[in-house]
Scaffold this active site. Sequence first.
Site, PDB file in Angstrom:
ATOM      1  N   ASN A   1       0.774  -1.157  -0.138  1.00  0.00           N
ATOM      2  CA  ASN A   1      -0.114   0.089  -0.078  1.00  0.00           C
ATOM      3  C   ASN A   1       0.890   1.237   0.182  1.00  0.00           C
ATOM      4  O   ASN A   1       1.676   1.536   0.979  1.00  0.00           O
ATOM      5  CB  ASN A   1      -0.902  -0.039   1.161  1.00  0.00           C
ATOM      6  CG  ASN A   1      -1.618   1.213   1.301  1.00  0.00           C
ATOM      7  OD1 ASN A   1      -1.702   2.014   0.457  1.00  0.00           O
ATOM      8  ND2 ASN A   1      -2.254   1.350   2.569  1.00  0.00           N
TER       9      ASN A   1
ATOM     10  N   LYS B   1       0.052   4.216  -0.292  1.00  0.00           N
ATOM     11  CA  LYS B   1      -0.586   5.630   0.436  1.00  0.00           C
ATOM     12  C   LYS B   1      -0.009   6.578  -0.656  1.00  0.00           C
ATOM     13  O   LYS B   1      -0.399   6.456  -1.875  1.00  0.00           O
ATOM     14  CB  LYS B   1       0.070   5.606   1.694  1.00  0.00           C
ATOM     15  CG  LYS B   1       0.000   4.323   2.640  1.00  0.00           C
ATOM     16  CD  LYS B   1       0.056   4.793   3.756  1.00  0.00           C
ATOM     17  CE  LYS B   1       0.001   3.386   4.929  1.00  0.00           C
ATOM     18  NZ  LYS B   1       0.278   3.491   6.133  1.00  0.00           N
TER      19      LYS B   1
ATOM     20  N   GLU C   1      -6.573   4.501   7.985  1.00  0.00           N
ATOM     21  CA  GLU C   1      -6.491   5.994   7.721  1.00  0.00           C
ATOM     22  C   GLU C   1      -7.603   6.513   6.881  1.00  0.00           C
ATOM     23  O   GLU C   1      -8.046   7.674   7.336  1.00  0.00           O
ATOM     24  CB  GLU C   1      -5.481   6.074   6.844  1.00  0.00           C
ATOM     25  CG  GLU C   1      -4.124   5.904   7.841  1.00  0.00           C
ATOM     26  CD  GLU C   1      -2.737   5.466   6.879  1.00  0.00           C
ATOM     27  OE1 GLU C   1      -2.758   5.593   5.436  1.00  0.00           O
ATOM     28  OE2 GLU C   1      -1.934   5.008   7.606  1.00  0.00           O
TER      29      GLU C   1
ATOM     30  N   GLU D   1      -5.447  -5.198  10.517  1.00  0.00           N
ATOM     31  CA  GLU D   1      -4.467  -4.255  10.752  1.00  0.00           C
ATOM     32  C   GLU D   1      -4.590  -3.328  12.089  1.00  0.00           C
ATOM     33  O   GLU D   1      -5.357  -2.560  12.332  1.00  0.00           O
ATOM     34  CB  GLU D   1      -4.518  -3.236   9.493  1.00  0.00           C
ATOM     35  CG  GLU D   1      -4.217  -3.583   8.425  1.00  0.00           C
ATOM     36  CD  GLU D   1      -3.488  -2.710   7.218  1.00  0.00           C
ATOM     37  OE1 GLU D   1      -2.399  -2.909   6.830  1.00  0.00           O
ATOM     38  OE2 GLU D   1      -3.913  -1.372   7.115  1.00  0.00           O
TER      39      GLU D   1
ATOM     40  N   GLY E   1       2.540   1.930  10.822  1.00  0.00           N
ATOM     41  CA  GLY E   1       3.498   3.046  10.421  1.00  0.00           C
ATOM     42  C   GLY E   1       4.096   3.478  11.896  1.00  0.00           C
ATOM     43  O   GLY E   1       4.690   4.524  12.092  1.00  0.00           O
TER      44      GLY E   1
HETATM   45  C1  PEP Z   1      -0.795  -0.048   6.064  1.00  0.00           C
HETATM   46  O1  PEP Z   1      -1.040   1.144   6.178  1.00  0.00           O
HETATM   47  O2  PEP Z   1      -1.566  -0.787   5.417  1.00  0.00           O
HETATM   48  C2  PEP Z   1       0.415  -0.544   6.827  1.00  0.00           C
HETATM   49  C3  PEP Z   1       0.314  -1.666   7.276  1.00  0.00           C
HETATM   50  O3  PEP Z   1       1.365   0.429   7.305  1.00  0.00           O
HETATM   51  P1  PEP Z   1       2.724   0.078   7.740  1.00  0.00           P
HETATM   52  O4  PEP Z   1       3.358  -1.122   6.968  1.00  0.00           O
HETATM   53  O5  PEP Z   1       3.898   1.179   7.387  1.00  0.00           O
HETATM   54  O6  PEP Z   1       2.829  -0.035   9.084  1.00  0.00           O
END
Ligand code: PEP
Length: 257
Positions: A12, A14, A100, A172, A178
Amino acid sequence: MMFQRTPMIAGNWKMNLRHSEATALIKTIRQGIEGLEGVEVLVAPPFTHLAVAREAIGDAPIFLAGQNMHWEMSGAFTGEISGRMLQGATCTHVILGHSERRTLFNETNETVDLKVRSATFLGLIPIVCVGETLEEREAGNTFDVLKTQLDGSLRNFKADQLMRPSTILAYEPVWAIGTGRTATPEQAQEVHRFIREWIETTFNTGTAAQVRILYGGSVKPENISDLMAQPDIDGALVGGASLKGDSFVQIIRYKGH
Ligand code: PEP
């Protein structure tokens, strides 16, 4: 029931990368996965990068996904993108209900449900994200929160008594996204098991055996193998580490071949 679920590693992006960086990243992924079998690879670039990404992917086995979509097919929805438009841009998948989107853009289980229904109607495979916040976990509410999100975000599936086995879910934990803080493999497995049991109770054993449940939250080359060793973790949704070709390829090649 024994069922071999093909692992998926999804990136992803983003709101990151320029066109030239996107092209270079995909080139690295293409080279890195040459000859690799048994793992599905997917990238979700920003909408404006989809054409550039497709150009760079060519016919390599890398799926393309949107990061979001609107549930209507067309109309007066300034700033929005429909599932049909994603398909026009050669997407086969779409990420829906990312935390998000839920926290920064007021997405609710109700709107996620409408999107899941629309994507499924079109034949776009939804990657539906769920996960608890730190406060919810510390208050001992993880499973209640997850059940509410699953019941709400997949309400139409429940009403139809049908969840397509191709549907993908992503657990998640918000506190792990993040932050550099990963759920332990055991913590993640516990929730993945809970989600699979929810599918079994709500639909049936066969569907529960086939639906893939990805883990997301600070996945890195260093922690992917232990996560993937868990029986109910079928892949990863990767944010930060998917922006660097070498780390994303290392994650994809977690089996070490
Ligand atoms: C995400 O936003 O799907 C995610 C898992 O981000 P990160 O790997 O940066 O924690």
